[in-house]
Design an enzyme around this catalytic site. Structure first.
Site, mmCIF file in Angstrom:
data_model
loop_
_atom_site.group_PDB
_atom_site.id
_atom_site.type_symbol
_atom_site.label_atom_id
_atom_site.label_comp_id
_atom_site.label_asym_id
_atom_site.label_seq_id
_atom_site.Cartn_x
_atom_site.Cartn_y
_atom_site.Cartn_z
ATOM 1 N N CYS A 107 0.814 -1.221 0.000
ATOM 2 C CA CYS A 107 0.000 0.000 0.000
ATOM 3 C C CYS A 107 0.845 1.267 0.000
ATOM 4 O O CYS A 107 2.001 1.264 0.404
ATOM 5 C CB CYS A 107 -0.879 0.057 1.239
ATOM 6 S SG CYS A 107 -1.982 -1.336 1.397
ATOM 7 N N GLY A 136 0.639 0.187 -5.106
ATOM 8 C CA GLY A 136 -0.616 -0.560 -5.077
ATOM 9 C C GLY A 136 -1.476 -0.185 -6.260
ATOM 10 O O GLY A 136 -1.798 0.990 -6.440
ATOM 11 N N ASN A 144 -0.540 1.232 5.708
ATOM 12 C CA ASN A 144 0.456 0.514 4.907
ATOM 13 C C ASN A 144 1.205 -0.417 5.850
ATOM 14 O O ASN A 144 1.829 0.050 6.794
ATOM 15 C CB ASN A 144 1.415 1.519 4.262
ATOM 16 C CG ASN A 144 2.577 0.854 3.532
ATOM 17 O OD1 ASN A 144 3.642 1.442 3.411
ATOM 18 N ND2 ASN A 144 2.411 -0.343 3.039
ATOM 19 N N GLY A 145 1.126 -1.709 5.591
ATOM 20 C CA GLY A 145 1.812 -2.671 6.444
ATOM 21 C C GLY A 145 0.948 -3.885 6.671
ATOM 22 O O GLY A 145 -0.009 -4.130 5.935
ATOM 23 N N TYR A 180 13.747 -2.546 -4.333
ATOM 24 C CA TYR A 180 12.721 -2.653 -5.373
ATOM 25 C C TYR A 180 11.476 -1.795 -5.153
ATOM 26 O O TYR A 180 10.978 -1.183 -6.083
ATOM 27 C CB TYR A 180 12.312 -4.127 -5.495
ATOM 28 C CG TYR A 180 11.175 -4.372 -6.451
ATOM 29 C CD1 TYR A 180 11.322 -4.139 -7.819
ATOM 30 C CD2 TYR A 180 9.936 -4.814 -5.994
ATOM 31 C CE1 TYR A 180 10.277 -4.363 -8.696
ATOM 32 C CE2 TYR A 180 8.883 -5.035 -6.876
ATOM 33 C CZ TYR A 180 9.059 -4.805 -8.221
ATOM 34 O OH TYR A 180 8.024 -5.008 -9.090
#
Ligand code: SF4
Length: 488
Positions: free
Chosen positions: A20, A46, A121-122, A261
């Site tokens: 996310c 995302g 996010n996570g 990445y």
């Protein structure tokens, strides 16, 4: 002829996916429009769904959809329904909970004291255990997202004030989280005590912004102020910005794969340029694993900075020997029995003039299942390469991530069950080498993995998870909580 089938890009399945991206803005007349731009910049984090919640006086407005940011928020009619001077937004790649509208963030709840919207996010590693307890206490869940656990913990907290209740809730959760939350009067940003996922604070001519990465500040012309610190809660309201550190200090463990990445190369995360970090990984890779060759070819796009670094250090020329088609989306329509054969050429094509008769070093960021690497190598050989050597800008990916990155099951990770020599044979290259963990840490400017204080989470390479995997160890897959399958 077989029926046409709508399917997911098979190549996307051979990369890890960041789950996310999040964004927040407080006190700007074009809050929703700026949030759309911020989410555009974070789209790489995302691509399955996106949503925005704004606050206009005491009225919250929400628009969420499945797909990319552009189509979801492109219509003027949509934007006109998102008035207000503060907003939060979210882009999603699902790992916990299927991608249906009820699982698209930000999620909103009406609590004692007013409404609250949250974007996360996570990934929580004890979500199932907490959810089972909350359901036992009568809580009714509307989604399968672990984020909803946080909402219920806040709702059931006996503390007073949103910050106290948020702290009470977060003391009970384990895992990786960067959050933005919106109340009627405040924008709140939080990073978990290990700081696994990024979150930065910016300023648009004095208007505070929170975002996963600095590229979301750049797109709206905002200045980077600082990273939100691990374990810090930032509260932005009419009084200004206040910072809280309610959790006991931990040794931070930022996700090292963000540098390899996930993050955009033009972002600055944890004080480092992602692009520079990737180039330094390339220098270290060249020092550690040299090989005689005529040309360095990146696997685009993520292999490019490391390939530049490898080329500079080795003195071997860099060329774009593989060209990527940027117009292939994540989904496409193909006859189903041809997908396997078309495979890689949908996205990549050989630039024959730089490959024919040459000894080629291919540089890629990682090997997950190995399926894409195999196809790229055979494409490069078919284009006439005399030798093909592969250099990977990360150590072998041997373990799954439980902290907000979509990884295949461990059984499907090529490196989990193969040594480098058998991977080399499987992929079909003349030589294969991965950067070591120590060299990766050196590329980050750290004294080495076991030097003074390990700064990163590197669990997908080492299997050493810094945060307990409570649900997983009890047999619950990655906090998976699905009770109902709903089709949009
Ligand atoms: Fe990042 Fe790997 Fe740790 Fe997940 S396990 S947070 S991808 S380093």
């Amino acid at each position: 002829m077989k029926a046409l089938q709508f399917t997911t890009d098979p190549l996307a399945g051979d990369k890890l996916h960041e789950e996310c991206g999040i964004f927040g803005i407080f006190g700007h007349p074009d809050a929703a429009a700026h949030t759309v731009l911020g989410l555009h910049a974070l789209q790489h984090r995302g691509q399955e769904a996106a949503g925005i919640v704004t606050i206009d006086g005491r009225h919250f407005n929400s628009h969420r959809g499945v797909g990319h940011v552009g189509p979801i928020f492109g219509a003027e009619t949509v934007m006109s329904k998102l008035p207000g001077i503060s907003a939060i937004g979210h882009v999603r790649y699902s790992t916990t909970g299927e991608t249906v509208l009820r699982n698209v963030q930000p999620i909103f709840a009406e609590l004692v004291g007013g409404g609250l919207a949250i974007a996360h996010n996570g990934n929580l590693t004890n979500a199932y255990a907490l959810r089972r307890d909350l359901v036992g206490r009568g809580c009714i869940f509307q989604s399968t997202m672990d984020t909803e656990v946080i909402i219920h913990l806040i709702a059931t907290s006996t503390r007073h004030g949103i910050v106290e209740r948020l702290v009470d809730a977060l003391r009970q959760v384990q895992g990786a989280y960067s959050l933005v939350a919106l109340t009627e009067t405040a924008l709140i940003g939080v990073r978990d005590p290990y700081g696994v996922r990024p979150l930065v604070l910016g300023s648009l001519k004095g208007v505070p912004i929170l975002a996963s990465e600095t590229c979301a500040l750049d797109i709206i012309g905002a200045d980077f102020v600082r990273d939100v610190e691990p374990g810090e809660i930032i509260v932005i309201d009419a009084e200004g910005i206040t910072s809280h550190h309610p959790f006991p200090p931990n040794h931070p463990r930022f996700c090292v794969f963000e540098y390899i990445y996930f993050a955009r190369p033009d972002s600055l995360v944890e004080g480092r340029s992602v692009y520079e970090a990737r180039k330094r990984i390339g220098y270290e890779l060249a020092r550690e694993h040299p090989v005689a060759a005529d040309v360095i070819v990146p696997v685009p796009d993520s292999g490019v900075p490391a390939a530049i670094g490898y080329s500079r250090e080795s003195g071997i020329p860099f060329e774009f020997g593989i060209i990527r088609n940027h117009y292939v989306g994540r989904t496409f329509i193909e006859p189903e029995d041809q997908i396997r054969h078309l495979g890689v050429r949908l996205k990549h094509n050989a630039n024959r003039v730089y490959l024919e008769g040459r000894r080629v070093i291919l540089v890629d960021d990682s090997i997950v299942r190995g399926t894409t690497s195999t196809k790229i190598v055979s494409m490069v050989r078919e284009a006439g390469a005399r030798e093909v050597h592969m250099r990977i800008a990360s150590p072998p990916t041997t373990h799954s991530c439980f902290y907000g990155v979509d990884t295949p099951d461990r059984d499907d990770l090529l490196a989990a069950h193969h040594d480098v020599e058998s991977m080399r044979r499987a992929i079909g290259v003349d030589s294969l080498a991965f950067i070591s963990l120590d060299a990766l840490y050196r590329a980050m400017g750290e004294p080495g993995r076991d030097g003074l204080g390990r700064r990163f989470c590197d669990a997908c390479f080492s299997g050493e998870y810094p945060i307990p995997l409570i649900d997983h160890e009890k047999g619950r897959p990655n906090g998976q909580l699905s009770l109902l399958t709903e089709h949009a």
